[in-house]
Design an enzyme around this catalytic site. Structure first.
Site, PDB file in Angstrom:
ATOM      1  CE  LYS A 156      -3.986  -2.039   1.828  1.00 14.79           C
ATOM      2  NZ  LYS A 156      -4.745  -3.064   2.895  1.00 14.79           N
ATOM      3  CE  LYS A 178      -5.987  -9.366  -2.993  1.00 13.67           C
ATOM      4  NZ  LYS A 178      -7.173  -8.995  -1.188  1.00 13.67           N
ATOM      5  CE  LYS A 182     -13.630  -4.522  -0.318  1.00 12.87           C
ATOM      6  NZ  LYS A 182     -12.966  -4.346   0.416  1.00 12.87           N
TER       7      LYS A 182
END
Ligand code: ADP
Length: 326
Positions: free
Chosen positions: A107, A189, A192
Site C-alpha cells: 500500500k 488476486k 475490490k
C-alpha cells in the site's frame, strides 16, 4: 469475527475467501461480522461515497445469506471501544514488525503521497476488531494470514504483560487451506479496488460476466499430454471448481490432459456457471438496498449488540492494564 472494507463492490474473492464461511459459521458460533469503514480511511480518505459503500456491503452480506437474527452485523465506526483497544495494542506493536508487513509495503508503494500512521498500524486495528469480542476464529482469505499472525502476537504480548484476557485468534476455513481467488488476467488476486476488468463482482450484469470471462488469459493449449498447467490456466480451472461445477471441471481437465481442450468452450461454460451463481445474489442485494429503513434497523441493532460485547471486554482490559483506579 471478521469484516470487509467498504472500498468497493464485493467480488468472487470476497465471497469464496470470506463471506461463504461467514454464512456457514453463523449456524454454529456466536458471530460478529462488521463493515470495516475505519480501515477504509487508511487508503480511501474521501468519505463522500462512504455511506453508500457501507450500505452496499451490508446488502451483499444479507444477499449472500447472513442472517441478522443469527450473527451480529454492524459497522466498525459505531463501536467506539474499537479505538480504545487499538490504542492499548499500539503500545505493544513495534515499528519494525509493522514496516515489514506485506500489505503495508504494497500500500505504501501504491500511495507514496499518503503513507499515514494508520496505514502502518492497520494490523493493530484489525487485531483490535478481533480481540474486542475475544474471538477465536477469523474467517478470512489467504491474503490475511500474516495479519492474523500479528493479531496472535499482540494478544500474547498483552496476556503476558497484563494477564490472560485474550484467546489467540486463528484464520479459519473449516480446517481447509485458506482460499485465494485469482484474477482473470493471471496476475494477482481478484480485488475490490484493483484489477477491475479481471475481477468478477457480485453486482456484475450477465453480459459483463460473459465479457470479462471471454477476455481471461489463455493460450493455444498444451501440445504434449499431461503438461503442467501455467498459472493463468490453473486459475480458470480453479474458478470453475469454486462455482461447484465439478463435472465440467473433470471434463475439461481430462480434455486438457489429452490436449483436446478448447478454451473458448470452457470459458463459455464457466461464464454460465458464474451467472447462475451471481445473478440471484445481485438481484437480492438490489432489492435489499432499496429498503434503507431495513438496513438502518439491522445496523442499529447490531451496533448495540456488538457494543455490549465490546464494553464487557474493555472492562476486563482497563482493569488488567491498571487504568481503572476506583
Ligand atoms: P479487497 O482486497 O478486495 O479490498 P478486503 O481487504 O476488504 O478486500 O478483504 C475482505 C475479505 O475478503 C478478507 O477476508 C480477504 O481475505 C478476502 N479476500 C479479498 N480478496 C480475496 C481473494 N481474491 N481471494 C480470497 N479472499 C479474498
Amino acid at each position: 469475527m471478521s469484516g470487509i472494507r467498504p472500498t468497493g463492490i464485493l467480488h468472487l474473492g470476497s465471497y469464496f475467501g470470506a463471506l461463504q464461511n461467514y454464512v456457514k459459521l453463523q449456524h454454529e458460533y456466536n458471530c460478529y461480522f462488521m463493515v470495516a469503514d475505519l480501515h477504509s480511511l487508511t487508503t480511501h480518505p474521501d468519505t463522500q461515497m462512504l455511506r453508500q459503500s457501507v450500505l452496499h456491503v451490508v446488502s451483499e452480506y444479507l444477499a449472500c445469506g447472513l442472517d441478522p437474527e443469527k450473527a451480529t452485523l454492524y459497522c466498525q465506526s459505531a463501536v467506539f471501544e474499537t479505538s480504545e483497544l487499538y490504542f492499548y495494542l499500539n503500545t505493544l506493536a513495534y515499528k519494525g514488525e509493522l514496516e515489514k508487513t506485506t500489505t503495508f509495503k504494497d500500500k505504501a508503494r501504491a500511495q507514496p503521497q499518503n503513507i499515514n500512521a494508520a496505514l502502518l498500524t492497520y494490523p493493530v486495528l484489525q487485531a483490535a476488531d478481533i480481540l474486542l469480542h475475544r474471538a477465536k476464529y477469523v474467517p478470512v482469505g489467504k491474503d490475511q494470514e500474516q495479519h492474523l499472525e500479528m493479531a496472535r502476537n499482540f494478544a500474547a504480548r498483552f496476556n503476558h504483560r497484563y494477564g490472560e484476557i485474550f484467546p489467540e485468534p486463528i484464520a479459519f476455513n473449516f480446517g481447509q487451506e485458506l482460499v485465494k481467488v485469482p484474477s482473470l488476467d493471471g496476475a494477482g488476486k481478484m480485488s475490490k479496488s484493483e484489477n477491475q476488468n479481471a475481477t468478477i463482482y457480485l453486482s456484475d450484469s450477465d453480459e459483463l460476466i460473459r465479457k470479462k470471462i471471454k477476455k481471461a488469459k489463455t493460450d493455444e493449449g498444451p501440445k504434449v499430454p499431461d503438461t503442467p498447467m501455467p498459472d493463468y490456466i490453473e486459475n480458470i480451472f480453479q474458478l470453475l471448481k469454486l462455482t461447484g461445477a465439478l463435472e465440467l471441471y473433470d471434463k475439461f481437465k481430462a480434455d486438457y490432459n489429452t490436449c483436446m481442450i478448447r478454451y473458448g468452450d470452457m470459458k463459455k461454460e464457466l461464464a454460465e456457471e458464474m451467472i447462475r451463481f451471481i445473478a440471484p445474489i445481485r438481484e437480492k442485494a438490489e432489492a435489499i438496498r432499496n429498503d434503507e429503513g431495513y438496513l438502518r434497523d439491522i445496523l442499529e441493532a447490531g451496533a448495540a449488540k456488538a457494543g455490549k460485547s465490546a464494553q464487557a471486554t474493555m472492562e476486563l482490559v482497563r482493569k488488567a492494564v491498571g487504568v481503572k483506579y476506583f
